[in-house]
Design a protein around this motif. Structure first.
Motif, PDB file in Angstrom:
ATOM      1  N   ASP A   1     -48.739 120.495   7.119  1.00  0.00           N
ATOM      2  CA  ASP A   1     -48.598 119.504   8.656  1.00  0.00           C
ATOM      3  C   ASP A   1     -47.475 118.368   8.252  1.00  0.00           C
ATOM      4  OD1 ASP A   1     -48.875 117.028   9.949  1.00  0.00           O
ATOM      5  OD2 ASP A   1     -51.004 116.613   8.510  1.00  0.00           O
ATOM      6  N   PRO A   2     -45.983 118.830   9.664  1.00  0.00           N
ATOM      7  CA  PRO A   2     -44.819 118.108   9.331  1.00  0.00           C
ATOM      8  C   PRO A   2     -44.791 116.431   8.474  1.00  0.00           C
ATOM      9  CG  PRO A   2     -44.936 118.977  11.417  1.00  0.00           C
ATOM     10  CD  PRO A   2     -46.425 118.804  10.542  1.00  0.00           C
ATOM     11  N   GLU A   3     -45.926 115.885   9.839  1.00  0.00           N
ATOM     12  CA  GLU A   3     -46.633 114.236   9.140  1.00  0.00           C
ATOM     13  C   GLU A   3     -46.326 113.828   8.278  1.00  0.00           C
ATOM     14  OE1 GLU A   3     -49.766 113.456  12.391  1.00  0.00           O
ATOM     15  OE2 GLU A   3     -48.762 111.269  12.403  1.00  0.00           O
ATOM     16  N   ALA A   4     -47.776 114.599   7.665  1.00  0.00           N
ATOM     17  CA  ALA A   4     -47.977 114.499   6.049  1.00  0.00           C
ATOM     18  C   ALA A   4     -46.663 115.027   4.835  1.00  0.00           C
ATOM     19  CB  ALA A   4     -49.316 115.960   5.647  1.00  0.00           C
ATOM     20  N   ILE A   5     -45.809 116.072   5.324  1.00  0.00           N
ATOM     21  CA  ILE A   5     -45.011 115.757   4.300  1.00  0.00           C
ATOM     22  C   ILE A   5     -43.642 114.686   4.721  1.00  0.00           C
ATOM     23  CG2 ILE A   5     -42.393 117.952   4.491  1.00  0.00           C
ATOM     24  CD1 ILE A   5     -45.655 118.853   2.977  1.00  0.00           C
ATOM     25  N   THR A   6     -43.939 114.272   6.013  1.00  0.00           N
ATOM     26  CA  THR A   6     -43.133 113.392   6.389  1.00  0.00           C
ATOM     27  C   THR A   6     -43.315 111.599   5.961  1.00  0.00           C
ATOM     28  OG1 THR A   6     -42.075 114.316   8.390  1.00  0.00           O
ATOM     29  CG2 THR A   6     -41.556 112.096   7.907  1.00  0.00           C
ATOM     30  N   LEU A   7     -44.900 112.343   5.255  1.00  0.00           N
ATOM     31  CA  LEU A   7     -44.949 110.516   4.420  1.00  0.00           C
ATOM     32  C   LEU A   7     -44.417 110.839   2.929  1.00  0.00           C
ATOM     33  CD1 LEU A   7     -48.517 110.262   6.209  1.00  0.00           C
ATOM     34  CD2 LEU A   7     -47.349 108.581   5.806  1.00  0.00           C
ATOM     35  N   PHE A   8     -44.652 112.126   2.567  1.00  0.00           N
ATOM     36  CA  PHE A   8     -44.524 112.561   1.232  1.00  0.00           C
ATOM     37  C   PHE A   8     -42.834 111.798   1.363  1.00  0.00           C
ATOM     38  CE2 PHE A   8     -48.012 115.359   1.080  1.00  0.00           C
ATOM     39  CZ  PHE A   8     -48.428 114.592  -0.809  1.00  0.00           C
TER      40      PHE A   8
ATOM     41  N   MET B   1     -41.763 120.102  16.691  1.00  0.00           N
ATOM     42  CA  MET B   1     -42.779 119.067  16.137  1.00  0.00           C
ATOM     43  C   MET B   1     -41.716 119.025  15.091  1.00  0.00           C
ATOM     44  SD  MET B   1     -44.360 116.412  17.631  1.00  0.00           S
ATOM     45  CE  MET B   1     -45.730 115.529  17.368  1.00  0.00           C
ATOM     46  N   SER B   2     -41.612 120.163  14.565  1.00  0.00           N
ATOM     47  CA  SER B   2     -41.451 120.246  13.401  1.00  0.00           C
ATOM     48  C   SER B   2     -39.698 120.144  12.800  1.00  0.00           C
ATOM     49  CB  SER B   2     -41.361 122.220  12.827  1.00  0.00           C
ATOM     50  OG  SER B   2     -42.501 122.511  12.919  1.00  0.00           O
ATOM     51  N   THR B   3     -39.039 120.276  14.680  1.00  0.00           N
ATOM     52  CA  THR B   3     -37.514 119.945  14.684  1.00  0.00           C
ATOM     53  C   THR B   3     -36.845 118.278  14.156  1.00  0.00           C
ATOM     54  OG1 THR B   3     -36.774 121.782  15.812  1.00  0.00           O
ATOM     55  CG2 THR B   3     -35.736 119.996  15.931  1.00  0.00           C
ATOM     56  N   ALA B   4     -38.304 118.028  15.501  1.00  0.00           N
ATOM     57  CA  ALA B   4     -38.059 116.633  15.517  1.00  0.00           C
ATOM     58  C   ALA B   4     -38.382 115.140  13.648  1.00  0.00           C
ATOM     59  CB  ALA B   4     -39.037 115.793  15.920  1.00  0.00           C
TER      60      ALA B   4
END
Ligand code: ZN
Length: 260
Positions: A127-134, A86-89
């Motif tokens: 949370d990588p999903e939240a970081i990606t949103l940033f 997930m982190s890689t993606a």
């Protein structure tokens, strides 16, 4: 001419039998592409340093045309990113977005810092999903899109209920809901969250726990903006969405190899 830069490997491409073309996002010079001769050979001293997501210092020789990577020293490995699918993606999605929205040889220290902060946060287990949103909300500006998020895009009001409007590219207050039939109504918490993603630097946020539905909605809004207003759809998005849809096929965190 020899130069020394600090950068992060954001993309690599095989070239011939043994070489790699490496794209770095550097602190000093923005995005640069260079040839790493022999880097595909496992025994090469360039093999490790030219792995995607490596943060290091790189010596580049630049004559005419593409520069040549002479040597590199890792500053850190960010290895957790590579150990968790997930982190890689998510990290791949972040680097692809930055790659798509930036030009070669254009110094952009603010984007370098953001990339660095984002990969660090993912590596450290935020949370990588939240970081990606940033990153997605902040990079809108780089795509030439500047949503109106501090006030109503139509009347300028700062008080009231708000909704998101694609037509106005920003918030509309309840007095102006009627000007767009397709508004997305937002709770005060979601309004605040969008502003945080857009205005607040990643490192100042700390750990932010977000509801699954909030993340889905904010992701859907920002990705629609990229697609409809800038025609941008990323290759890594498909893989990411497959993973997001089928979490039961993922190895659990505790089953992943640990390193202390
Ligand atoms: Zn208004």
């Amino acid at each position: 001419m020899q130069s020394q830069v600090e950068g992060i490997v954001i993309r690599t491409m095989p070239y011939g039998e043994t070489n790699k073309i490496v794209t770095l996002f550097t602190k000093e010079a923005g995005k640069i592409t260079c040839m790493a001769r022999g880097a595909k050979k496992p025994a090469s001293r360039l093999a490790a340093i030219t792995q995607v997501f490596t943060h290091g210092t790189f010596s580049i020789y630049k004559g005419r045309g593409m520069g040549t990577l002479q040597a590199g020293d890792p500053l850190e490995s960010l290895r957790h990113i590579r150990e968790d699918i997930m982190s890689t993606a998510y990290a791949s999605y972040v680097t692809e977005l930055i790659d798509r929205l930036t030009e070669q040889d254009e110094p952009q220290p603010v984007i370098f810092d953001m990339l660095y902060q984002a990969l660090h946060a993912i590596d450290e287990g935020y949370d990588p999903e939240a970081i990606t949103l940033f990153v997605e909300w902040k990079m809108l500006q780089q795509a030439g899109l500047t949503p109106t998020l501090h006030q109503c895009a139509n009347c300028g009001a700062t008080e009231g209920e708000f909704a998101f409007s694609f037509q106005e590219l920003g918030f509309l207050c309840h007095r102006c809901f009627h000007i767009d039939r397709y508004i997305i109504r937002l709770s005060p918490a979601l309004v605040k969250l969008i502003r945080t993603f857009y205005f607040v630097p990643i490192e100042r946020v700390g750990s932010l726990t977000l509801k699954k539905e909030s993340k889905s909605l904010l992701k859907q809004i920002v990705r629609t903006i990229y697609e409809e207003k800038a025609g941008i759809r990323l290759k890594s998005r498909k893989f990411l969405e497959q993973l997001e849809r089928t979490p039961e096929f993922l190895p659990k965190k505790e089953e992943l190899p640990k390193d202390e």
